[in-house]
Design a protein around this motif. Structure first.
Motif, short mmCIF file in Angstrom:
data_model
loop_
_atom_site.label_atom_id
_atom_site.label_comp_id
_atom_site.label_asym_id
_atom_site.label_seq_id
_atom_site.Cartn_x
_atom_site.Cartn_y
_atom_site.Cartn_z
N ILE A 171 29.26 26.15 -32.13
CA ILE A 171 29.09 25.20 -30.93
C ILE A 171 30.04 25.90 -29.86
O ILE A 171 31.10 26.11 -30.27
CB ILE A 171 29.49 23.84 -31.39
CG1 ILE A 171 28.38 23.46 -32.46
CG2 ILE A 171 29.53 22.96 -30.02
CD1 ILE A 171 28.91 21.86 -32.90
N PHE A 172 29.57 26.06 -28.82
CA PHE A 172 30.39 26.83 -27.61
C PHE A 172 30.51 25.83 -26.59
O PHE A 172 29.43 24.80 -26.07
CB PHE A 172 29.63 28.14 -27.15
CG PHE A 172 29.24 29.16 -28.15
CD1 PHE A 172 30.19 30.02 -28.45
CD2 PHE A 172 28.22 29.24 -28.81
CE1 PHE A 172 30.09 31.07 -29.44
CE2 PHE A 172 27.78 30.22 -29.59
CZ PHE A 172 28.78 31.21 -29.91
N SER A 173 31.81 25.75 -26.05
CA SER A 173 32.00 25.09 -24.64
C SER A 173 31.25 25.81 -23.53
O SER A 173 30.89 27.14 -23.85
CB SER A 173 33.62 24.90 -24.40
OG SER A 173 34.16 26.21 -24.15
N ASN A 174 31.09 25.26 -22.49
CA ASN A 174 30.39 25.85 -21.39
C ASN A 174 31.14 27.19 -20.92
O ASN A 174 30.81 28.17 -20.71
CB ASN A 174 30.40 24.94 -20.19
CG ASN A 174 29.66 25.23 -18.82
OD1 ASN A 174 30.23 26.50 -18.36
ND2 ASN A 174 28.36 24.90 -18.63
N LEU A 175 32.81 26.94 -20.91
CA LEU A 175 33.47 28.08 -20.40
C LEU A 175 33.32 29.05 -21.36
O LEU A 175 33.61 30.23 -21.18
CB LEU A 175 34.89 27.31 -20.35
CG LEU A 175 35.83 28.56 -19.88
CD1 LEU A 175 35.64 29.16 -18.58
CD2 LEU A 175 37.39 27.80 -19.91
N ALA A 176 33.40 28.92 -22.57
CA ALA A 176 33.39 29.75 -23.58
C ALA A 176 32.16 30.63 -23.84
O ALA A 176 32.19 31.93 -23.93
CB ALA A 176 33.77 29.23 -25.26
N ILE A 177 31.02 30.22 -23.64
CA ILE A 177 29.73 30.61 -23.74
C ILE A 177 29.73 31.51 -22.42
O ILE A 177 29.25 32.92 -22.54
CB ILE A 177 28.66 29.85 -23.80
CG1 ILE A 177 27.26 30.62 -24.62
CG2 ILE A 177 28.14 29.34 -22.59
CD1 ILE A 177 26.31 29.72 -24.94
N LYS A 178 30.13 31.43 -21.33
CA LYS A 178 30.32 32.08 -20.16
C LYS A 178 31.12 33.27 -20.32
O LYS A 178 31.08 34.45 -19.83
CB LYS A 178 30.73 31.17 -18.93
CG LYS A 178 29.56 30.47 -18.45
CD LYS A 178 29.93 29.44 -17.43
CE LYS A 178 28.84 28.60 -17.10
NZ LYS A 178 29.15 27.60 -15.83
N LYS A 179 32.41 33.21 -20.92
CA LYS A 179 33.43 34.18 -21.53
C LYS A 179 32.99 35.21 -22.27
O LYS A 179 33.28 36.43 -22.10
CB LYS A 179 34.69 33.53 -21.92
CG LYS A 179 35.72 32.86 -20.85
CD LYS A 179 36.97 32.61 -21.43
CE LYS A 179 38.04 31.87 -20.54
NZ LYS A 179 39.09 31.63 -21.12
N LEU A 180 32.27 34.83 -23.17
CA LEU A 180 31.42 35.56 -24.21
C LEU A 180 30.30 36.37 -23.86
O LEU A 180 29.72 36.95 -24.59
CB LEU A 180 31.24 34.57 -25.39
CG LEU A 180 32.27 34.28 -26.15
CD1 LEU A 180 32.08 33.24 -27.31
CD2 LEU A 180 33.31 35.47 -26.72
N GLN A 181 29.71 36.23 -22.53
CA GLN A 181 28.44 36.83 -22.10
C GLN A 181 28.55 38.21 -22.36
O GLN A 181 27.36 38.84 -22.79
CB GLN A 181 28.34 36.45 -20.66
CG GLN A 181 27.01 37.07 -20.08
CD GLN A 181 26.72 36.47 -18.59
OE1 GLN A 181 27.63 36.01 -17.92
NE2 GLN A 181 25.68 37.20 -17.98
N PRO A 182 29.37 38.96 -22.01
CA PRO A 182 29.34 40.50 -22.18
C PRO A 182 29.04 40.53 -23.48
O PRO A 182 28.50 41.85 -23.84
CB PRO A 182 30.82 40.80 -21.71
CG PRO A 182 31.34 39.82 -20.90
CD PRO A 182 30.79 38.70 -21.57
N TYR A 183 29.44 39.83 -24.67
CA TYR A 183 29.15 40.14 -25.93
C TYR A 183 28.07 39.62 -26.43
O TYR A 183 27.22 40.34 -27.19
CB TYR A 183 30.50 39.76 -26.68
CG TYR A 183 31.72 40.20 -26.16
CD1 TYR A 183 32.34 41.66 -26.21
CD2 TYR A 183 32.34 39.39 -25.29
CE1 TYR A 183 33.29 42.02 -25.57
CE2 TYR A 183 33.56 39.79 -24.93
CZ TYR A 183 34.33 41.00 -24.79
OH TYR A 183 35.18 41.50 -24.35
N ILE A 184 27.58 38.45 -26.24
CA ILE A 184 26.46 37.73 -26.56
C ILE A 184 25.28 38.71 -26.06
O ILE A 184 24.09 38.88 -26.66
CB ILE A 184 26.33 36.46 -25.96
CG1 ILE A 184 27.41 35.54 -26.89
CG2 ILE A 184 24.97 35.89 -26.08
CD1 ILE A 184 27.41 34.00 -26.48
#
Length: 260
Positions: free
Chosen positions: A156-169
């Motif tokens: 489960i990702f917060s909105n902020l976390a999933i955006k921060k992780l975009q380069p890796y996802i």
């Protein structure tokens, strides 16, 4: 299995809920058990299908995504470029062999994640689950454990976390190794990644990297999961990763004087 291309369609235009569940689903997916239990859900449903979509799916899901190599390529293809997904508070990204005792457990996961301001979390695995890591298994007496690891199977990702992780996802295909770098990519937080023991999920199928359908699908498409693991670990100069429990929130226990 599908090709690498994926297509999005909106099935229901109801009032938008605050959270989104994305399940990578085949015809035998466990998510269909939720439909009769989810009247008061605090989440919309996106089915990322790799096999034929059922009429039941079309009636109950807000979004359908067909195709794609994996749930991670589907995220990369649609979630960072489509405004319809930009303002959900939390995202639950899970495989189709996960079950819950009741769909209301998913509501509780979102509520706890929001209340405790978690960036990445997961439900703990029930005792009868197929589990790869001890840290993800349920711990009786615990509400949650802060950790440096949350498994890619059902994060489960917060909105902020999933955006921060975009380069890796955006670089992930199998997801192998992606969960190893969540902690480093988010700045090694002490209390925002957690395994939630208050809620258990059941992982119903073993991970089979040799004969499993998903891994055979990856091999046919030229994907080597060991190479993917090495790639992600290399981004942070990791030669090994030690999974740690960083903190514990326990359930309160009380002894009261009985009525005389």
């Amino acid at each position: 299995m599908s090709s690498s291309a994926s297509q999005l369609r909106v099935c229901k235009k109801s009032e938008k809920r605050e959270n989104l569940v994305v399940v990578r689903a085949g015809t035998q997916s466990k998510h269909k058990s939720w439909f009769s239990q989810a009247e008061n859900r605090n989440w919309d449903l996106c089915i990322a299908a790799y096999e034929k979509i059922s009429d039941e799916d079309l009636q109950n899901a807000e979004f359908i995504i067909e195709g794609g190599l994996s749930k991670w390529t589907v995220l990369a293809d649609h979630f960072y470029s489509n405004d319809v997904f930009s303002d959900y508070e939390y995202f639950f990204i899970l495989d189709d062999d996960i079950t819950f005792n009741h769909a209301s457990n998913i509501n509780t996961l979102f509520e706890l994640s929001k209340k405790l301001e978690l960036s990445v979390s997961q439900a703990s695995l029930s005792p009868n689950s197929f589990a790869s890591w001890r840290v993800t298994q349920n711990q009786p007496g615990s509400v949650l454990r802060y950790t440096n690891f949350v498994e890619c199977m059902a994060p489960i990702f917060s909105n902020l976390a999933i955006k921060k992780l975009q380069p890796y996802i955006s670089k992930a295909i199998s997801g192998v190794g992606l969960d190893v770098i969540f902690w480093d990519a988010l700045g090694r937080p002490a209390n925002s990644m957690a395994v939630i023991d208050l809620i258990q999920m059941h992982h119903t199928m073993p991970v089979d990297k040799n004969g499993g359908a998903f891994y055979q699908h990856l091999t046919k498409n030229g994907i080597n999961v060991e190479d993917e693991l090495a790639f992600f670990m290399g981004l942070f100069d990791l030669t090994e990763f030690e999974i740690q429990t960083l903190g514990l929130v326990t359930r309160k226990e009380k002894i009261t004087i009985p009525n005389m």
